[in-house]
Scaffold this motif. Structure first.
Motif: not given
Length: 237
Positions: A161-169
């Motif tokens: 989730p945190q890597v996913d969130c970072l990449v999305l932003q």
């Protein structure tokens, strides 16, 4: 469906009374308590990662309506005050709930994307947004996995989730952020490269996401057709 209709559609998850309050705020902001409206939107954004990705447009619509109606910015001031408070308490929030932390990062990036001053992103949000992204890029965040999805490249990514969130932003606002402060973007990507190359125990999905965003920025914040085919095929295999 008009723009206001789209915003009304996004608030169906609230109870009937709150729905009515938000619908009124979208159309006639001077007739409601806008500080209360701002708190409702922030509170829901910290609980609902889907809503946190949509809330920026709702906030923008209310700000525009208030400006046209009364020429004031009560809602924007209340919203930014609440964002600032949550920013100050971000480590406590992250410790208390990873989901709420991810929702907060999503929300503040969404607000950065939509709110403008003289057609430019708000300078007051640049460093807080960078600080949040830097926190997501730290080794303990890259390794921390929990079943929360934000859907950066695929709707079925549940374990990063945190890597996913970072990449999305970064996909959404990275180019804007770099224009506002390129030095901090360089520093952020130094961290991401170190994470990709040196971080032990990083999952294959996290490595793939980090490599994709590194290449995305290197291609001037554009996804080449070849890269898109490669990364989406890897994520769906």
């Amino acid at each position: 469906m008009g723009e206001t209709g789209k915003e009304e559609y996004k608030i169906q998850s609230f109870d009937a009374e709150t729905q009515q309050l938000l619908k009124t705020a979208l159309k006639d902001p001077s007739s409601v308590d806008l500080e209360k409206v701002a708190n409702i939107i922030v509170d829901q954004s910290l609980k609902d990662c889907v809503f946190s990705k949509e809330a920026g447009r709702i906030c923008y619509t209310i700000i525009q309506a208030e400006s046209k109606q009364v020429g004031q910015s009560v809602f924007r001031r209340s919203l930014l005050n609440r964002l600032q408070q949550e920013y100050k308490d971000r480590e406590e929030l992250r410790t208390r709930s990873l989901k709420a932390w991810i929702c907060y990062v999503t929300f503040i990036c969404n607000i950065f994307d939509y709110l403008r001053v003289n057609n430019m992103p708000m300078m007051a949000l640049v460093n807080p947004v960078y600080d949040c992204l830097f926190r997501l890029a730290q080794p303990d965040s890259l390794l921390k996995e929990e079943e929360v999805s934000t859907g950066a490249l695929s709707p079925h990514l549940f374990s990063v989730p945190q890597v996913d969130c970072l990449v999305l932003q970064l996909h959404r606002i990275g180019e804007q952020l770099e224009k506002m402060n390129s030095q901090r973007m360089d520093e952020l990507f130094f961290l991401l490269r170190d994470g990709f190359l040196l971080q032990e125990g990083l999952s294959s999905l996290s490595q793939l996401l980090l490599l994709e965003i590194i290449e995305f920025r290197a291609a001037d914040w554009k996804m080449t057709e070849a890269a898109q085919k490669y990364y989406y095929s890897e994520l769906t295999d």
